[in-house]
Design an enzyme around this catalytic site. Structure first.
Site, PDB file in Angstrom:
ATOM      1  N   HIS A   4      18.013  -6.994  13.971  1.00  0.00           N
ATOM      2  CA  HIS A   4      17.679  -5.743  13.296  1.00  0.00           C
ATOM      3  C   HIS A   4      17.457  -4.604  14.294  1.00  0.00           C
ATOM      4  CE1 HIS A   4      15.083  -3.839   9.863  1.00  0.00           C
ATOM      5  NE2 HIS A   4      15.602  -2.900  10.627  1.00  0.00           N
ATOM      6  N   ASN A  52      22.483   2.480   8.865  1.00  0.00           N
ATOM      7  CA  ASN A  52      22.055   3.854   8.533  1.00  0.00           C
ATOM      8  C   ASN A  52      22.399   4.902   9.585  1.00  0.00           C
ATOM      9  OD1 ASN A  52      20.028   2.976  10.304  1.00  0.00           O
ATOM     10  ND2 ASN A  52      18.374   3.998   9.191  1.00  0.00           N
ATOM     11  N   HIS A  69      15.060  -4.636   2.784  1.00  0.00           N
ATOM     12  CA  HIS A  69      14.024  -3.679   3.194  1.00  0.00           C
ATOM     13  C   HIS A  69      13.111  -3.509   1.975  1.00  0.00           C
ATOM     14  CE1 HIS A  69      12.924   0.405   5.050  1.00  0.00           C
ATOM     15  NE2 HIS A  69      12.527   0.566   3.789  1.00  0.00           N
ATOM     16  N   ASN A  94       7.849   2.368   9.783  1.00  0.00           N
ATOM     17  CA  ASN A  94       7.997   1.787   8.453  1.00  0.00           C
ATOM     18  C   ASN A  94       8.501   0.358   8.564  1.00  0.00           C
ATOM     19  OD1 ASN A  94       7.222   2.908   6.077  1.00  0.00           O
ATOM     20  ND2 ASN A  94       9.076   4.117   5.766  1.00  0.00           N
ATOM     21  N   ASP A 133      13.598  -4.037  15.265  1.00  0.00           N
ATOM     22  CA  ASP A 133      13.703  -2.788  14.490  1.00  0.00           C
ATOM     23  C   ASP A 133      13.755  -1.584  15.440  1.00  0.00           C
ATOM     24  OD1 ASP A 133      14.032  -1.140  12.345  1.00  0.00           O
ATOM     25  OD2 ASP A 133      11.981  -1.313  11.583  1.00  0.00           O
TER      26      ASP A 133
HETATM   27  O1  DOR Z   1      10.444   2.743  11.217  1.00  0.00           O
HETATM   28  C1  DOR Z   1      11.577   2.655  10.739  1.00  0.00           C
HETATM   29  N1  DOR Z   1      12.610   3.303  11.306  1.00  0.00           N
HETATM   30  N2  DOR Z   1      11.760   1.931   9.635  1.00  0.00           N
HETATM   31  C2  DOR Z   1      12.930   1.925   8.968  1.00  0.00           C
HETATM   32  O2  DOR Z   1      13.033   1.254   7.976  1.00  0.00           O
HETATM   33  C3  DOR Z   1      14.063   2.751   9.454  1.00  0.00           C
HETATM   34  C4  DOR Z   1      13.948   3.056  10.879  1.00  0.00           C
HETATM   35  C5  DOR Z   1      14.864   4.169  11.352  1.00  0.00           C
HETATM   36  O3  DOR Z   1      16.054   4.129  11.045  1.00  0.00           O
HETATM   37  O4  DOR Z   1      14.379   5.057  12.073  1.00  0.00           O
HETATM   38 ZN    ZN Z   2      15.088  -0.982  10.257  1.00  0.00          ZN
END
Ligand code: DOR
Ligand code: ZN
Length: 387
Positions: free
Chosen positions: A18, A52, A137, A232, A259
């Protein structure tokens, strides 16, 4: 070539299920070159690129475009995650068979929840047919936890979405992987689903495992509402951190995922309201996990497994193993070497981290990526040499 690995641990190259590489669309945050260099600096040899970007990875043409960029400037293997919904908008399905055919290793709208249970059920059915996991998510955008720094992603909301998706797997089948588990109730639900034999796996992020970021122990005196702590799912309470840690050591959570979410410094200023969500992750994952080894929460073997064969198994990738005949993806790290992340010691283009200034232990000395040796034995610069 001889590699001096005295005092080091030699393990499979790390696998990140991730990460956000920001291509296309956000080169000011990260490029494929800078992101994969940071990954290699952190010991990773395979990282998953979430969908994304702008535009999102929701069609075979986008997958091809991303793969072409990785081919031209990537420093490690990048496994591409295709979107669940077109344009990540949550309304119409992407062409999942075509995405799989183009080489996607998972499907995810990460960054956004899939609110429609019908769409999620369809995606789960497709995941079984196509042999790729759906990475969920699990957020709702309708609440506030008392005392929580971020207003929207509540523990109750996370648990409700985890429960919904487990129920969908029970009814319709599918391979569900729960992203960035952050709450005690989620761990409980996932454990029960696994005990019932459902194909449900889960990951936790290093920052959700680290007590130094709990509201009762703000790092470096930063107030809990500082933008550099905004992520997040949000940083949670001590009892949640402890439950996620226990889930990791029990194996209910069998992957640690960074992440990795690079954002420019300017986007992290100005407090919790305006700041962007997320932390740079690749270079901090291993030393943060070694903290859990030092306090006896995980064995060294478990820590390595969660960063290698756990995620490789979920993705069905040839990775995470040192067996003869497998890819020469290897990480060599000194578990005792001390260092402190600062804007100067991180390779990622973005330096957004709440761990700046904290003393860490564990530094990667060599990352061998498909036989190519990246050496960090002498300094912090990225130096690559052909094996
Ligand atoms: O903290 C986060 N950043 N959580 C997410 O779900 C997306 C990510 C981002 O793309 O910056
Ligand atoms: Zn993420």
């Amino acid at each position: 070539m001889t590699i001096d690995a005295r005092g080091c641990v030699v393990c499979p190259g790390l696998v990140d299920i991730h990460a956000h590489l920001r291509y296309p669309g956000f080169v000011e945050k990260e490029t494929i070159a800078s992101g994969t260099s940071a990954a290699v600096r952190g010991g990773f040899t395979t990282v998953c690129a979430m969908a994304n970007g702008e535009p999102p990875t929701d069609s075979p043409a986008r997958v091809e475009q991303l793969n072409a960029m990785v081919q031209s400037e990537g420093r490690c293997r990048v496994a591409v995650v295709g979107a669940i919904t077109r344009n990540l908008a949550g309304s119409g399905p992407a062409d999942w068979s075509a995405l799989k055919h183009e080489g996607c290793t998972a499907l995810s709208d990460d960054g956004n929840p899939v609110m429609s249970p019908e769409l999620m059920a369809d995606a789960l059915r497709a995941s079984e047919r196509l042999g790729v996991p759906v990475i969920a998510h699990e957020e709702t955008r309708d609440g506030t936890d008392a005392g929580a720094p971020n207003p929207c992603w509540t523990c109750a909301g996370e648990a409700a979405m985890v429960e919904r998706d487990i129920e969908l797997v029970r009814r319709y089948g599918g391979r569900l992987h729960i992203a960035h588990v952050s709450c005690d109730r989620s761990v409980e639900l996932i454990g029960a689903a696994q005990a019932a034999g459902l194909a449900v796996t889960a990951e936790a992020a290093p920052h959700h495992l680290d007590l130094s970021l709990c509201e009762d122990a703000p790092s470096l005196g930063l107030p809990p509402a500082h933008g550099c702590r905004k992520v997040n799912p949000p940083l949670r309470a001590r009892r949640d951190v402890e439950a996620v840690r226990a889930g990791l050591s029990d194996g209910i959570i069998d992957s640690v995922a960074t992440d990795h979410a690079p954002h420019a410094l300017s986007e992290k200023l100005g407090g919790m309201g305006p700041a962007a969500f997320g932390f740079t992750g690749f270079e901090l994952a291993l030393p943060l996990l070694l903290r859990l080894v030092r306090v006896g929460q995980l064995s060294l073997v478990q820590a390595i497994a969660r960063l290698t064969c756990g995620p490789a198994r979920t993705l069905g990738l040839d990775a995470g193993s040192l067996a003869v005949g497998r890819r020469a993806d290897i990480c060599v790290f000194d578990p005792l070497s001390e260092w402190t992340p600062t804007r100067d010691t991180l390779v990622s283009k973005s330096k957004n981290s709440p761990f700046h200034g904290q003393k860490l232990q564990g530094r990667v000395r060599f990352t061998i990526q498909a036989g190519e040796v990246h050496s960090f034995a002498g300094d912090h610069a990225l130096r690559a040499a052909r094996a």
